[in-house]
Write a protein that holds these residues in place. Structure first.
Motif, PDB file in Angstrom:
ATOM      1  N   GLY A   1      -5.395  12.400  12.113  1.00  0.00           N
ATOM      2  CA  GLY A   1      -5.971  13.512  12.846  1.00  0.00           C
ATOM      3  C   GLY A   1      -7.488  13.490  12.858  1.00  0.00           C
ATOM      4  N   VAL A   2      -8.060  13.077  11.744  1.00  0.00           N
ATOM      5  CA  VAL A   2      -9.504  13.191  11.593  1.00  0.00           C
ATOM      6  C   VAL A   2     -10.282  12.163  12.411  1.00  0.00           C
ATOM      7  CG1 VAL A   2     -11.404  12.867   9.954  1.00  0.00           C
ATOM      8  CG2 VAL A   2      -9.471  14.364   9.384  1.00  0.00           C
ATOM      9  N   SER A   3      -9.962  10.909  12.223  1.00  0.00           N
ATOM     10  CA  SER A   3     -10.809   9.905  12.864  1.00  0.00           C
ATOM     11  C   SER A   3     -10.036   9.078  13.876  1.00  0.00           C
ATOM     12  CB  SER A   3     -11.398   8.974  11.821  1.00  0.00           C
ATOM     13  OG  SER A   3     -10.399   8.113  11.341  1.00  0.00           O
ATOM     14  N   VAL A   4     -10.765   8.511  14.802  1.00  0.00           N
ATOM     15  CA  VAL A   4     -10.130   7.683  15.821  1.00  0.00           C
ATOM     16  C   VAL A   4      -9.608   6.396  15.200  1.00  0.00           C
ATOM     17  CG1 VAL A   4     -10.392   6.956  18.205  1.00  0.00           C
ATOM     18  CG2 VAL A   4     -12.115   8.452  17.162  1.00  0.00           C
ATOM     19  N   ASP A   5     -10.384   5.852  14.282  1.00  0.00           N
ATOM     20  CA  ASP A   5      -9.898   4.608  13.667  1.00  0.00           C
ATOM     21  C   ASP A   5      -9.428   4.848  12.237  1.00  0.00           C
ATOM     22  OD1 ASP A   5     -13.152   3.064  13.087  1.00  0.00           O
ATOM     23  OD2 ASP A   5     -12.372   5.055  12.686  1.00  0.00           O
TER      24      ASP A   5
ATOM     25  N   VAL B   1       0.875  -1.169   0.000  1.00  0.00           N
ATOM     26  CA  VAL B   1       0.000   0.000   0.000  1.00  0.00           C
ATOM     27  C   VAL B   1       0.909   1.214   0.000  1.00  0.00           C
ATOM     28  CG1 VAL B   1      -1.732   1.315   1.287  1.00  0.00           C
ATOM     29  CG2 VAL B   1      -1.825  -1.185   1.266  1.00  0.00           C
ATOM     30  N   ILE B   2       0.657   2.117  -0.926  1.00  0.00           N
ATOM     31  CA  ILE B   2       1.487   3.319  -1.001  1.00  0.00           C
ATOM     32  C   ILE B   2       0.619   4.515  -0.641  1.00  0.00           C
ATOM     33  CG2 ILE B   2       2.980   4.725  -2.468  1.00  0.00           C
ATOM     34  CD1 ILE B   2       3.388   2.363  -4.250  1.00  0.00           C
ATOM     35  N   THR B   3       1.167   5.385   0.186  1.00  0.00           N
ATOM     36  CA  THR B   3       0.420   6.596   0.514  1.00  0.00           C
ATOM     37  C   THR B   3       1.400   7.731   0.761  1.00  0.00           C
ATOM     38  OG1 THR B   3      -1.401   7.486   1.828  1.00  0.00           O
ATOM     39  CG2 THR B   3       0.272   6.264   3.022  1.00  0.00           C
ATOM     40  N   THR B   4       0.878   8.896   1.083  1.00  0.00           N
ATOM     41  CA  THR B   4       1.749  10.040   1.336  1.00  0.00           C
ATOM     42  C   THR B   4       1.700  10.395   2.813  1.00  0.00           C
ATOM     43  OG1 THR B   4       0.079  11.755   1.089  1.00  0.00           O
ATOM     44  CG2 THR B   4       1.157  11.004  -0.920  1.00  0.00           C
ATOM     45  N   TYR B   5       2.689  11.145   3.241  1.00  0.00           N
ATOM     46  CA  TYR B   5       2.737  11.590   4.631  1.00  0.00           C
ATOM     47  C   TYR B   5       1.493  12.399   4.966  1.00  0.00           C
ATOM     48  CZ  TYR B   5       7.588  10.107   4.955  1.00  0.00           C
ATOM     49  OH  TYR B   5       8.731   9.374   4.978  1.00  0.00           O
ATOM     50  N   ASN B   6       1.064  13.193   4.009  1.00  0.00           N
ATOM     51  CA  ASN B   6      -0.084  14.052   4.266  1.00  0.00           C
ATOM     52  C   ASN B   6      -1.364  13.259   4.452  1.00  0.00           C
ATOM     53  OD1 ASN B   6       1.211  16.538   4.248  1.00  0.00           O
ATOM     54  ND2 ASN B   6       1.313  16.493   2.016  1.00  0.00           N
TER      55      ASN B   6
ATOM     56  N   PRO C   1       9.551  16.004  15.879  1.00  0.00           N
ATOM     57  CA  PRO C   1       8.726  15.056  16.638  1.00  0.00           C
ATOM     58  C   PRO C   1       7.385  15.635  17.080  1.00  0.00           C
ATOM     59  CG  PRO C   1      10.603  15.782  17.938  1.00  0.00           C
ATOM     60  CD  PRO C   1      10.773  16.365  16.584  1.00  0.00           C
ATOM     61  N   ASN C   2       7.262  16.958  17.048  1.00  0.00           N
ATOM     62  CA  ASN C   2       6.000  17.547  17.467  1.00  0.00           C
ATOM     63  C   ASN C   2       4.988  17.608  16.334  1.00  0.00           C
ATOM     64  OD1 ASN C   2       7.041  18.059  20.041  1.00  0.00           O
ATOM     65  ND2 ASN C   2       8.065  19.885  19.252  1.00  0.00           N
ATOM     66  N   ALA C   3       5.471  17.396  15.124  1.00  0.00           N
ATOM     67  CA  ALA C   3       4.576  17.514  13.978  1.00  0.00           C
ATOM     68  C   ALA C   3       3.561  16.371  13.973  1.00  0.00           C
ATOM     69  CB  ALA C   3       5.381  17.511  12.688  1.00  0.00           C
ATOM     70  N   GLN C   4       2.381  16.704  13.545  1.00  0.00           N
ATOM     71  CA  GLN C   4       1.296  15.735  13.451  1.00  0.00           C
ATOM     72  C   GLN C   4       1.738  14.541  12.592  1.00  0.00           C
ATOM     73  OE1 GLN C   4      -1.233  16.070  15.211  1.00  0.00           O
ATOM     74  NE2 GLN C   4      -2.659  14.557  14.430  1.00  0.00           N
ATOM     75  N   MET C   5       2.441  14.882  11.520  1.00  0.00           N
ATOM     76  CA  MET C   5       2.911  13.856  10.598  1.00  0.00           C
ATOM     77  C   MET C   5       3.778  12.811  11.297  1.00  0.00           C
ATOM     78  SD  MET C   5       4.842  14.993   7.196  1.00  0.00           S
ATOM     79  CE  MET C   5       3.808  16.055   6.246  1.00  0.00           C
ATOM     80  N   SER C   6       4.672  13.306  12.144  1.00  0.00           N
ATOM     81  CA  SER C   6       5.570  12.397  12.846  1.00  0.00           C
ATOM     82  C   SER C   6       4.804  11.523  13.815  1.00  0.00           C
ATOM     83  CB  SER C   6       6.616  13.187  13.616  1.00  0.00           C
ATOM     84  OG  SER C   6       7.204  14.136  12.774  1.00  0.00           O
ATOM     85  N   LYS C   7       3.852  12.128  14.506  1.00  0.00           N
ATOM     86  CA  LYS C   7       3.073  11.357  15.460  1.00  0.00           C
ATOM     87  C   LYS C   7       2.310  10.266  14.728  1.00  0.00           C
ATOM     88  CE  LYS C   7       2.624  15.058  18.795  1.00  0.00           C
ATOM     89  NZ  LYS C   7       1.866  16.278  19.099  1.00  0.00           N
ATOM     90  N   ALA C   8       1.781  10.626  13.581  1.00  0.00           N
ATOM     91  CA  ALA C   8       1.017   9.657  12.790  1.00  0.00           C
ATOM     92  C   ALA C   8       1.912   8.496  12.377  1.00  0.00           C
ATOM     93  CB  ALA C   8       0.414  10.334  11.566  1.00  0.00           C
ATOM     94  N   VAL C   9       3.139   8.808  12.027  1.00  0.00           N
ATOM     95  CA  VAL C   9       4.072   7.771  11.590  1.00  0.00           C
ATOM     96  C   VAL C   9       4.467   6.865  12.760  1.00  0.00           C
ATOM     97  CG1 VAL C   9       6.440   7.436  10.839  1.00  0.00           C
ATOM     98  CG2 VAL C   9       4.951   8.967   9.567  1.00  0.00           C
ATOM     99  N   LEU C  10       4.710   7.489  13.920  1.00  0.00           N
ATOM    100  CA  LEU C  10       5.128   6.711  15.088  1.00  0.00           C
ATOM    101  C   LEU C  10       4.028   5.764  15.562  1.00  0.00           C
ATOM    102  CD1 LEU C  10       7.044   9.240  17.347  1.00  0.00           C
ATOM    103  CD2 LEU C  10       7.963   7.462  15.881  1.00  0.00           C
ATOM    104  N   ASP C  11       2.814   6.104  15.263  1.00  0.00           N
ATOM    105  CA  ASP C  11       1.698   5.336  15.772  1.00  0.00           C
ATOM    106  C   ASP C  11       1.357   4.103  14.931  1.00  0.00           C
ATOM    107  OD1 ASP C  11       0.532   6.328  18.210  1.00  0.00           O
ATOM    108  OD2 ASP C  11      -1.398   5.852  17.291  1.00  0.00           O
ATOM    109  N   LEU C  12       2.079   3.912  13.857  1.00  0.00           N
ATOM    110  CA  LEU C  12       1.778   2.769  13.000  1.00  0.00           C
ATOM    111  C   LEU C  12       2.247   1.467  13.639  1.00  0.00           C
ATOM    112  CD1 LEU C  12       2.858   4.392   9.637  1.00  0.00           C
ATOM    113  CD2 LEU C  12       0.540   3.649  10.197  1.00  0.00           C
TER     114      LEU C  12
END
Length: 926
Positions: free
Chosen positions: A462-466, A450-455, A488-499
């Motif tokens: 950010g939008v949904s819980v799941d 699956v390929i996607t972008t950071y954005n 590390p404070n960027a939303q993008m980074s948090k999203a990546v760390l949470d995978l």
DNA sequence: ACCGCCGGGTGCC
DNA sequence: ACCGCCGGGTGCC
């Protein structure tokens, strides 16, 4: 519950003089803690993490002093500590017995005990008011199993030092101060410059003992080059081998971390993955594709469906035997039906069962039968998926690899999959992008890739819980251009760390862009224990390194070495270069100005020289830096084409109103930037991003100068001229004007000597070999526009690529240019800064650099866009330099500058300042 | 905990 | 004996 209190509860102040006591008769602390804390989802490590990220950054901290304290209550907790091990101190304001409680935890977040009450009360005040960060190290163990000493160090901002020291002293705790450490801006700055250089070496020479080679799975259609096989071998090993992470060793029954002195009975969690930091053009994408196809569970290749075309008339499916006849690929079914070969009626299933066998019988066939049999039969390359299931603890059902990439290279991934996976192999690659993307977790997790972008990822997060991507257990997550997530404070980074993933990879040509802080994010993503927790990273690596500690740097180096593979184009393997690229020749073509051009140039030069002389005499050259640059700019523009000169900008001199000042600053900024020059920010020493101009007319990256201001607060001074600066006074270049800039008048067009030289070259080339393609590169986008006219006049087919173009247009332009079709464009007008990294312009074999850049690396980068893997022809680079001009001197300074960068160890800000002045003097022949 | 503290037992040597 | 002393019970925050 029976709580006996010998003295009534009292105010915190009185707590020291009086004693109170609880009975434990029918009440255990376990009950207490479970009811108290288990309602919160926060884990201890998260608490430590949070405590560390809230506190002041390790960079600006000074050591207030040391204090010997006592950890008590050891026997109530399971956390163990070894001699020399670091411990974390966490405030526990919710503790029912003492709201001043300070908990002590080891690296793994297991509680060890508490700080003794009186000391905890003093520390609580300091910690809660953010006056200092307190860190603990257990140097020695006492023989008893109830308490132990701990060495506490207090770190914080200089201005809080005396307050903390005095407060602690009042409570009877004397902070022992060693030598005094004063860190000023220049201190940080010069150590930063040193580090930048140390980092350049950090990723060098990481090839040792990584020289095994591995063949890619059959499904990879492109043969791998030797260095790519090495990378594949290394990556597979990093995913499969269970070697201990860096700094861990086995000591008897225990696993011991030599940096933090932590030891544990369990094997430390290994890092499956790492950083592939090869130079661009060495094939990180291909290697990653090969990894996906080659290293599925247990080192087996990814089971993929492969379509086999049997040679006509030779093969014929006589029957289908299936141990589980329940599933037959629909494609095969159609044939079977037609031939009535199936005995039972199978259900359709897209996934081929592992033990289905197809018997093939040779038979002579009629013509129509042959056509019929050209149907597609599906086979399985990898068998035994199910049998492998039960054997390891890993979740073997994880199948999909998630690739996260910047939007600009998204299409490149799709192309590369297309190009490198054999056409008869069916690999399920899903592009998770666009508003109608399929958000089904079931669907996504059964894909191969699956390929996607950071954005997209961070938007979902950010939008949904799941968020769908966060709900899947990935086999592998790959971060392309992984340095993107450095904040590390960027939303993008948090999203990546949470995978959730079993294996994690970072692909990046430049893993560290600005500072050592960037590195933490990468380690956190890779979950390199214990450094994924900020406190341990800060204490063990970041602070020692920023404060110039050699061993700190060595440790970092060791760490990086273990998880990184980096090769450059010039790297050698067994004495042979990594990649053999076609020869590259660089020649300088001197351009003579025409008489009228020379007259204009000399006029501008004399004028500029007088101005600068005045500044030098007054010693105000740095104060008037923007003006100096503007003068140089005008001269450089004269060298290219007279029409490049913008309307003469008014002098900064006396500015009556703020609006007027702003107007003039914008004008300055325009002269520095709008034409596309590559100005360097004096804080990060890189090309300016998000440029802003100060009231003293110096240009910096907005983030860089904002950081300087926030560090120095009210006393903030411009790093170049030491005038006072404020965030509110930073001026940006207005977007509307940006667009205006690009409009030019094409009527009454005139030529210039440089234009003539270029056209002569291009015409000669076209005469010799019409298929040769060229890049025409300039820093001035307006110059590119000027060049369009003669190109059109001489019937050249050309495209243009500059920074103003959106991604879609860029991709189309590149495709057009790379095409080998007869009517495809032969010239690309390229703005020096456009695209940056990753562009593949191998269709071109000639590069014309119309004007010299301040930063030779930018030129190199540009040349590398065609002198890279896939280039079939010899590459010829032509640099146009106007004779007896500022351009010639720039070339000389370029060379000097490169030397400087190479030897810059120990070069300070003031060195750089004087070198700048020297540069300017040399340029103007003063 | 080979400590300190508490509180009950005890009380010339 | 409203003390001192002894020795057992006990123990984080």
């Amino acid at each position: 519950m029976c709580v006996r209190v010998s003295l009534s509860q009292c105010s915190p102040g009185a707590m020291f003089s009086r004693r109170w006591r609880f009975g434990w008769d029918s009440y255990s602390e376990v009950d207490l803690f479970t009811t108290r804390y288990d309602t919160s989802t926060e884990t201890l490590s998260q608490a430590i993490q949070a405590a560390a990220s809230e506190g002041p950054d390790a960079d600006g901290s000074v050591l207030f002093g040391h204090l010997r304290g006592t950890v008590v209550g050891l026997k109530y907790y399971t956390g163990v500590v070894n001699q020399g091990e670091m411990v974390g101190l966490v405030r526990q304001p919710q503790n029912p017995y003492d709201r001043n409680a300070v908990m002590v935890a080891n690296i793994y977040g297991n509680q060890v005990g508490h700080i003794k009450r009186e000391l905890a009360a003093a520390m609580a005040h300091v910690m809660d008011n953010n006056l200092a960060k307190v860190e603990g190290v257990v140097h020695s163990r006492t023989t008893n199993s109830f308490t132990m000493p701990v060495m506490l160090s207090f770190w914080g901002k200089e201005e809080n030092k005396s307050a903390v020291t005095e407060f602690m002293a009042r409570r009877g705790y004397k902070l022992n101060t060693g030598f005094k450490v004063v860190i000023t801006f220049f201190h940080i700055y010069s150590s930063f410059v040193q580090l930048k250089n140390a980092f350049d070496n950090l990723f060098e020479g990481l090839m040792e003992s990584k020289d095994g080679e591995k063949e890619a799975a059959e499904a990879v259609g492109t043969p791998l080059l030797p260095h790519q096989k090495q990378a594949l071998s290394w990556m597979c090993a990093r995913e499969n081998k269970s070697s201990l992470p860096p700094f861990w060793e086995k000591r008897g029954e225990l696993y011991y971390n030599s940096l933090t002195c932590f030891s544990a009975k369990e094997v430390p969690e290994r890092v499956c993955g790492g950083i592939l930091a090869d130079d661009m053009g060495l094939g990180k994408t291909l290697t990653t594709i090969a990894l996906i196809l080659t290293n599925f569970h247990k080192g087996r290749p990814l089971p993929v469906e492969k379509c086999v075309r049997f040679s006509v008339g030779e093969c014929y499916i006589s029957s289908v035997h299936a141990t589980t006849p329940a599933c037959v690929h629909p494609c095969l079914l159609s044939t079977c039906r037609r031939r009535s070969l199936l005995k039972s009626k199978p259900k359709l299933n897209h996934r081929w069962p592992p033990n289905l066998k197809v018997t093939l019988v040779t038979k002579s066939l009629s013509k129509t039968e042959k056509d019929d049999i050209l149907c597609v039969c599906v086979c399985v390359l990898c068998e035994g998926v199910e049998s492998a299931m039960a054997e390891t603890a890993d979740d073997l059902s994880a199948r999909a690899t998630l690739i996260i990439s910047p939007l600009s290279v998204l299409s490149n991934w799709l192309d590369q999959f297309e190009q490198h996976v054999r056409p008869d192999v069916k690999l399920n690659v899903y592009l998770y992008y666009g508003s109608d993307r399929n958000r089904s977790k079931k669907f996504l997790s059964t894909q191969d890739v699956v390929i996607t972008t950071y954005n997209v990822l961070s938007a979902d997060f950010g939008v949904s819980v799941d968020s769908p991507l966060h709900g899947i257990s990935w086999l592998r997550v790959v971060l392309d251009e992984g340095h993107i997530i450095r904040n590390p404070n960027a939303q993008m980074s948090k999203a990546v760390l949470d995978l959730k993933a079993q294996r994690r990879w970072i692909l990046s040509g430049t893993p560290i862009q600005n500072s050592i802080k960037d590195m933490w994010m990468l380690l956190a993503f890779l979950r390199l224990k214990p450094f994924d927790v900020r406190e341990w990273w800060n204490r063990v690596i970041q602070r020692p390194v920023t404060q110039g500690d050699r061993t700190g740097l060595q440790n970092l180096q060791t760490l990086v070495k273990c998880i990184t593979l980096r090769r450059t184009k010039s790297s050698e393997v067994n004495g042979r270069p990594l990649v053999s690229l076609p020869e590259k020749t660089v020649c300088v073509e001197q351009v003579e100005l025409s008489r009228s051009e020379r007259e204009e140039y000399e006029l501008a030069r004399t004028e500029g020289r007088n101005t600068i002389r005045r500044y030098v005499a007054e010693g105000t050259i740095l104060r008037n830096y923007a003006d100096v640059l503007a003068i140089l700019m005008r001269l450089r523009q004269h060298c290219c084409h007279p029409d490049l000169l913008s309307k003469t900008s008014s002098d900064l001199g006396a500015s009556a109103t703020p609006a007027e000042l702003r107007e003039r600053l914008i004008e300055k900024l325009r002269s520095v930037l709008a034409s596309g020059s590559d100005e360097e920010c004096s804080v990060c020493l890189d090309s300016v991003r998000l440029p802003v101009i100060t009231h003293c007319a110096h240009v910096y990256c907005r983030p860089c100068i904002t950081e300087v201001i926030s560090t120095e607060q009210e006393t903030a001074k411009c790093p170049l001229c030491r005038n006072e600066i404020k965030t509110s006074e930073l001026v940006e270049f207005p977007q509307e004007l940006m667009e205006e800039e690009s409009s030019t008048n094409s009527e009454n067009w005139r030529t210039s000597s440089k234009v003539q030289s270029l056209m002569g070259n291009l015409l000669r080339l076209r005469c010799d070999d019409g298929s040769i393609k060229s890049l025409v590169v300039s820093q001035f986008t307006r110059f590119l526009t000027i060049l369009e006219t003669p190109l059109r006049e001489h019937g050249f087919r050309f495209v243009r690529l500059d920074g103003t173009m959106n991604q879609k247009r860029r991709t189309r332009v590149i495709e057009e240019f790379q095409s080998s079709a007869a009517d495809s464009p032969t010239v690309m007008l390229l703005s020096l800064k456009a695209g940056g990294v990753g562009l593949n312009l191998t269709a071109a074999s000639h590069v014309f650099l119309m004007d010299p850049a301040w930063n030779p690396a930018t030129e190199e980068q540009c040349i590398d866009r065609c002198h890279r893997l896939g280039q079939m022809r010899k590459v010829v680079v032509t640099k146009f330099i106007v004779k007896d001009s500022v351009e010639e001197k720039m070339v000389a300074i370029q060379r000097k500058k490169q030397d400087l960068v190479e030897k810059a160890f120990g070069s300070t800000n003031s060195d750089r300042k004087t070198s700048r002045i020297d540069d300017i003097k040399a340029l103007m022949e003063l």
